[in-house]
Design a protein around this motif. Structure first.
Motif, mmCIF file in Angstrom:
data_model
loop_
_atom_site.group_PDB
_atom_site.id
_atom_site.type_symbol
_atom_site.label_atom_id
_atom_site.label_comp_id
_atom_site.label_asym_id
_atom_site.label_seq_id
_atom_site.Cartn_x
_atom_site.Cartn_y
_atom_site.Cartn_z
ATOM 1 N N TYR A 69 0.809 -1.277 -0.036
ATOM 2 C CA TYR A 69 0.107 0.039 0.094
ATOM 3 C C TYR A 69 0.857 1.294 -0.144
ATOM 4 N N PRO A 70 0.909 2.365 -1.128
ATOM 5 C CA PRO A 70 1.858 3.315 -1.147
ATOM 6 C C PRO A 70 1.640 4.248 -0.018
ATOM 7 N N ASN A 86 0.508 7.645 2.135
ATOM 8 C CA ASN A 86 -0.230 8.519 1.823
ATOM 9 C C ASN A 86 -1.177 8.268 0.675
ATOM 10 N N SER A 87 -1.900 6.797 0.801
ATOM 11 C CA SER A 87 -2.820 6.376 -0.094
ATOM 12 C C SER A 87 -4.104 5.987 0.423
ATOM 13 N N SER A 147 -6.511 2.881 -0.818
ATOM 14 C CA SER A 147 -6.602 2.047 -1.854
ATOM 15 C C SER A 147 -8.154 1.324 -1.790
ATOM 16 N N ASN A 195 -3.603 4.481 4.239
ATOM 17 C CA ASN A 195 -2.219 4.424 4.630
ATOM 18 C C ASN A 195 -1.673 5.812 4.868
ATOM 19 N N ASP A 196 -1.452 6.351 5.840
ATOM 20 C CA ASP A 196 -0.900 7.617 6.217
ATOM 21 C C ASP A 196 -0.033 7.536 7.272
ATOM 22 N N PRO A 255 -8.261 12.399 -5.837
ATOM 23 C CA PRO A 255 -7.007 12.874 -5.329
ATOM 24 C C PRO A 255 -7.203 14.333 -4.575
ATOM 25 N N LYS A 315 -13.322 11.622 3.992
ATOM 26 C CA LYS A 315 -12.331 10.329 4.323
ATOM 27 C C LYS A 315 -12.537 9.908 5.877
#
Ligand code: FES
Length: 172
Positions: free
Chosen positions: A72-73, A75-76, A78, A89-90, A113, A130
């Motif tokens: 999981y990248p 700051n993403s 998914s 994921n932050d 985004p 979010k």
């Protein structure tokens, strides 16, 4: 005389056929009776056997594995479409949020985004932020967040029965 005899023969023959027809129809009637008896025995017998196998609804397990954290990248957000789930994921860690709309259970759309990104439900237009909060209805409540853990093989694991608060992060 011979004609009479012939008639007699003919008459006798006719009676013979009539008897034969009568016996055939009795035989048919007997067969139908046997078949009806068998059906009346077999039908309930099959119903009783079917009763031994109740209609059970096998639901998908509520706890399942996701990908490895490194997949999981940073700051993403998914979108696990097949699981109807978002994985955040932050810098604070990981969170798993339901993508099931709290109105009538449609799958909400992905987040765009940007900081103020929102997710819209395609069915009746509910809008979520979010944190899962409802920005506009008709959804009656926020989206759920689920507890995340790590499986023995190093993958993220989520339990959709275990609802946690939106500010609960899982750190790897
Ligand atoms: S199901 Fe999402 S707004 Fe109705």
């Amino acid at each position: 005389m011979s004609k009479d005899y012939g008639d007699y023969q003919l008459e006798e023959g006719g009676r013979g056929e009539a008897k034969e027809k009568e016996s055939v129809s009795r035989r048919s009637l007997l067969s139908i009776g046997w078949i009806a008896s068998l059906v009346s025995l077999i039908g309930p017998g099959l119903a009783n056997i079917r009763y031994l196998f109740p209609n059970v609804l096998y639901e998908t397990p509520t706890a399942f594995k996701l990908r490895k954290p490194a997949e999981y990248p940073p700051n993403s957000i998914s979108f696990e479409e097949d699981r109807r789930l978002f994985v955040f994921n932050d810098r604070h860690g990981f969170r798993a949020m339901s993508a099931v709309c709290t109105h009538l259970r449609c799958t909400v759309g992905p987040f765009g985004p940007g900081k103020g990104a929102t997710s819209r439900c395609p069915c009746h237009g509910s809008l979520f932020d979010k944190q899962g909060r409802v920005l506009s209805g008709p959804a009656p409540r926020s989206l759920d967040f689920f507890r995340l853990t790590e499986s023995p093989d190093g993958r993220l694991q989520v339990d959709t029965q275990d609802i946690v608060s939106a500010d609960m992060y899982f750190k790897v």
